[in-house]
Design a protein around this motif. Structure first.
Motif, mmCIF file in Angstrom:
data_model
loop_
_atom_site.group_PDB
_atom_site.id
_atom_site.type_symbol
_atom_site.label_atom_id
_atom_site.label_comp_id
_atom_site.label_asym_id
_atom_site.label_seq_id
_atom_site.Cartn_x
_atom_site.Cartn_y
_atom_site.Cartn_z
ATOM 1 N N ALA A 159 22.369 -5.221 31.835
ATOM 2 C CA ALA A 159 22.101 -7.074 32.844
ATOM 3 C C ALA A 159 20.756 -7.232 33.360
ATOM 4 O O ALA A 159 20.475 -8.284 33.184
ATOM 5 C CB ALA A 159 22.644 -6.467 34.349
ATOM 6 N N GLN A 160 20.487 -6.029 33.671
ATOM 7 C CA GLN A 160 18.841 -6.613 33.491
ATOM 8 C C GLN A 160 18.014 -6.977 32.671
ATOM 9 O O GLN A 160 17.109 -8.028 32.545
ATOM 10 C CB GLN A 160 18.233 -5.856 34.897
ATOM 11 N N ALA A 161 18.383 -6.269 31.482
ATOM 12 C CA ALA A 161 17.567 -6.668 30.401
ATOM 13 C C ALA A 161 17.910 -8.505 29.741
ATOM 14 O O ALA A 161 16.868 -8.944 29.704
ATOM 15 C CB ALA A 161 17.808 -5.948 29.287
ATOM 16 N N LEU A 162 18.919 -8.964 29.859
ATOM 17 C CA LEU A 162 19.753 -10.385 29.846
ATOM 18 C C LEU A 162 18.950 -10.863 30.289
ATOM 19 O O LEU A 162 18.338 -11.829 30.257
ATOM 20 C CB LEU A 162 21.105 -9.806 29.750
ATOM 21 N N ASP A 163 18.691 -10.631 31.829
ATOM 22 C CA ASP A 163 17.878 -11.457 33.242
ATOM 23 C C ASP A 163 16.777 -11.552 32.456
ATOM 24 O O ASP A 163 15.970 -12.615 32.422
ATOM 25 C CB ASP A 163 18.202 -11.291 33.913
ATOM 26 N N LEU A 164 15.988 -10.525 32.095
ATOM 27 C CA LEU A 164 14.517 -11.019 31.694
ATOM 28 C C LEU A 164 14.455 -11.806 30.377
ATOM 29 O O LEU A 164 13.048 -12.445 30.302
ATOM 30 C CB LEU A 164 13.845 -9.282 31.537
ATOM 31 N N LEU A 165 15.001 -11.281 30.081
ATOM 32 C CA LEU A 165 15.020 -12.032 28.295
ATOM 33 C C LEU A 165 15.308 -14.487 28.552
ATOM 34 O O LEU A 165 14.272 -14.959 28.012
ATOM 35 C CB LEU A 165 16.346 -11.847 27.325
ATOM 36 N N SER A 190 24.720 -6.328 20.866
ATOM 37 C CA SER A 190 24.831 -7.224 20.460
ATOM 38 C C SER A 190 25.478 -8.090 21.701
ATOM 39 O O SER A 190 25.438 -9.956 21.425
ATOM 40 C CB SER A 190 26.993 -6.465 20.962
ATOM 41 N N GLU A 191 25.420 -8.703 22.893
ATOM 42 C CA GLU A 191 25.188 -8.845 24.059
ATOM 43 C C GLU A 191 23.828 -10.201 23.553
ATOM 44 O O GLU A 191 24.224 -11.600 23.595
ATOM 45 C CB GLU A 191 25.337 -9.015 25.525
ATOM 46 N N ALA A 192 23.073 -9.937 23.249
ATOM 47 C CA ALA A 192 22.103 -10.603 23.213
ATOM 48 C C ALA A 192 21.592 -11.428 21.966
ATOM 49 O O ALA A 192 20.755 -12.517 22.589
ATOM 50 C CB ALA A 192 20.321 -9.215 22.580
ATOM 51 N N ASP A 197 19.211 -15.800 18.431
ATOM 52 C CA ASP A 197 19.103 -15.427 17.244
ATOM 53 C C ASP A 197 17.991 -14.577 16.946
ATOM 54 O O ASP A 197 17.559 -14.134 17.170
ATOM 55 C CB ASP A 197 18.939 -16.776 16.059
ATOM 56 N N LYS A 198 17.633 -14.169 15.283
ATOM 57 C CA LYS A 198 17.023 -12.693 15.207
ATOM 58 C C LYS A 198 15.564 -13.759 14.424
ATOM 59 O O LYS A 198 14.870 -12.708 14.597
ATOM 60 C CB LYS A 198 17.442 -12.390 13.428
ATOM 61 N N ASP A 199 15.551 -14.863 14.286
ATOM 62 C CA ASP A 199 14.109 -16.018 14.089
ATOM 63 C C ASP A 199 13.783 -16.186 15.750
ATOM 64 O O ASP A 199 12.768 -16.395 15.488
ATOM 65 C CB ASP A 199 14.368 -16.997 13.117
ATOM 66 N N GLN A 200 14.450 -15.591 16.469
ATOM 67 C CA GLN A 200 13.788 -15.509 17.739
ATOM 68 C C GLN A 200 13.576 -14.873 18.840
ATOM 69 O O GLN A 200 12.917 -14.288 19.333
ATOM 70 C CB GLN A 200 15.252 -16.960 18.825
ATOM 71 N N LEU A 201 14.709 -13.209 18.295
ATOM 72 C CA LEU A 201 13.998 -12.168 19.259
ATOM 73 C C LEU A 201 14.817 -11.598 18.370
ATOM 74 O O LEU A 201 15.274 -11.207 17.094
ATOM 75 C CB LEU A 201 15.040 -11.968 20.299
ATOM 76 N N SER A 202 13.466 -10.751 17.861
ATOM 77 C CA SER A 202 13.215 -8.966 17.192
ATOM 78 C C SER A 202 13.710 -7.796 18.115
ATOM 79 O O SER A 202 13.511 -8.096 19.558
ATOM 80 C CB SER A 202 11.948 -8.586 16.846
ATOM 81 N N ILE A 203 15.107 -6.820 17.414
ATOM 82 C CA ILE A 203 15.426 -5.375 18.538
ATOM 83 C C ILE A 203 14.832 -5.357 17.400
ATOM 84 O O ILE A 203 15.631 -4.991 16.031
ATOM 85 C CB ILE A 203 16.804 -6.376 18.476
ATOM 86 N N ILE A 204 15.006 -4.071 18.037
ATOM 87 C CA ILE A 204 14.781 -2.419 17.249
ATOM 88 C C ILE A 204 15.590 -1.265 17.925
ATOM 89 O O ILE A 204 15.343 -1.293 19.234
ATOM 90 C CB ILE A 204 12.923 -1.862 17.484
ATOM 91 N N GLY A 205 16.273 -1.373 17.163
ATOM 92 C CA GLY A 205 18.017 -0.067 18.376
ATOM 93 C C GLY A 205 16.211 1.917 18.660
ATOM 94 O O GLY A 205 15.742 1.794 17.591
ATOM 95 N N LEU A 206 16.105 2.764 19.132
ATOM 96 C CA LEU A 206 15.698 3.669 19.335
ATOM 97 C C LEU A 206 17.050 4.729 19.995
ATOM 98 O O LEU A 206 17.460 4.768 21.269
ATOM 99 C CB LEU A 206 14.861 3.448 20.212
#
Length: 414
Positions: A159-165, A190-192, A197-206
């Motif tokens: 929830a805080q991550a989506l707010d920060l974005l 999934s929510e992000a 889109d992938k051309d706006q935000l890159s995501i790396i899973g850890l």
């Protein structure tokens, strides 16, 4: 501000090459041949002036990497260069809080240094969000990212991550741990992806999970990449840079597609897309102006097309400065267009006249040529649901401005 790079190296041939590499990255070199010289330099300059330090591992008064400790303790991002390739020395270097280390093995390694220096400067404008329920893990990741000058944000929950974005558009990369305080990392990805889109935000899973299906689950949920912990720091930074550069390359392609090749202003197609979106939102009052450089063909014929291009570029810079809060475009040739949302006719004419007068008073100089130019402008505030209707009216007023002697603004009759 143009940053400096502190170069601590005693090998003359290496210094010559490194100076060229650093200069190629548009950075100034401050040279010290010994650790003692570097300490003297720091007594008279501020660490904030330095983008980073490039430090030789073995120096006359610091044969075992002591200069590395000095720059790290001075809070300067440190890149180590070494002719030593032994594994124990490599491990000793990587155990320190450095940006990277570069063996002096071949010319390609110096090209890598050039790219790294450029990257360090760019990273000062890029945000990375770390999402992990463990404060300890977040601290480690933020520290690693800080070495490369990234602006870091961290949180334990989705929830805080989506707010920060949403609050920080400079965030271009998000690192997501499998387990979060309020949900699973897969759910956050999934929510992000519903918002970016992938051309706006890159995501790396850890994750520390060794199950092979987890990588596929992250990718299918919308992640760009996956990194299994524990990881090698070199691999970590390579993945980070690769994903950030993916975003930058897409942005560069988009800018090229939306920009006029000569002036850098938005092109006609991009202008239409933006203005039509604004018109459909009904932001009345609105004004639209067509601007044409007077006697531009004569300028090209008299002084050449190269000088004509200089004139177009200078006028474009003035448009950006005067109308930064509005939509503008180079329409083609010597014609420009400006759309002013929430702007009455009287205010639009006042803004345009101020701009016109400044252009007429500016002497544009290039290669021994000095000349000034004037503008004719047609503007309408007759709102329409179609930009084409407003353009047609503004074009009529522009024609009248030309017919009445040029260098003037003509708007809708009272």
């Amino acid at each position: 501000m143009r940053f400096k790079v502190l170069l601590i190296e005693d090998n003359e041939s290496s210094v010559r090459v490194l100076k060229r590499v650093i200069g190629k990255a548009n950075l100034d070199v401050v040279l010290a041949n010994t650790l003692a010289q570097a300490k003297i330099i720091f007594e008279t300059t501020s660490p904030e002036l330095y983008l980073c330090a490039v430090v030789g591992y073995s120096l006359p008064d610091a044969p075992h990497g002591q200069a590395i400790n000095f720059t790290i303790n001075a809070f300067i991002p440190t890149i180590v260069i070494t002719s030593e390739v032994e594994e124990d020395i490599r491990e000793n270097i990587l155990a320190k809080s450095i940006v990277d280390y570069i063996p002096k093995q071949n010319a390609q390694m110096f090209e890598y240094l050039n790219r790294l220096l450029i990257r360090l400067e760019k990273n000062k404008q890029i945000g990375v969000l770390v999402v992990d329920k463990s404060r300890h893990n977040r601290g480690i990741l933020s520290s690693l990212l800080g070495r490369h000058n990234f602006i870091t944000f961290d949180t334990s929950s989705a929830a805080q991550a989506l707010d920060l974005l949403q609050r920080h558009p400079l965030i271009k990369l998000m690192l997501v741990e499998e387990d979060l305080a309020d949900t699973k990392g897969l759910e956050l990805v999934s929510e992000a992806r519903k918002l970016y889109d992938k051309d706006q935000l890159s995501i790396i899973g850890l994750s520390t999970n060794t199950h092979s299906s987890l990588l596929a689950q992250f990718i299918k949920s919308g992640a760009n990449d996956f990194l299994r912990k524990p990881y090698c720091h070199e691999e970590f930074f390579c993945r980070i840079v690769q994903n950030v550069e993916h975003i930058e390359q897409i942005e560069a392609i988009r800018r090229a597609a939306n920009s006029d090749y000569l002036t850098g202003l938005p092109n006609r197609r991009h202008f239409f897309n933006k203005v039509n979106h604004t018109i459909h939102r009904g932001q009345a009052p609105m004004s639209l102006a067509l601007i044409d450089l007077d006697n531009f063909k004569l300028i090209n014929d008299s002084f050449g097309h190269d000088y004509g291009d200089v004139v177009l570029k200078e006028v474009s810079k003035m448009i950006v400065r005067h109308f930064s809060s509005f939509h503008y475009s180079r329409f083609g040739g010597e014609e420009f267009c400006i759309f002013m949302a929430q702007t009455e006719q009287s205010e639009a004419i006042e803004l345009l006249n101020t701009f016109r007068q400044e252009v007429s008073q500016k002497v544009i100089k290039s290669k021994g040529i000095s000349h000034s130019c004037t503008l004719s402008i047609g503007v309408t505030s007759r709102a329409s649901k179609k930009i084409e209707s407003m353009l047609s009216i503004a074009d009529e007023h522009l024609y009248n401005a030309k017919a009445q002697g040029r260098n003037r603004v003509i708007g809708d009759p009272a």
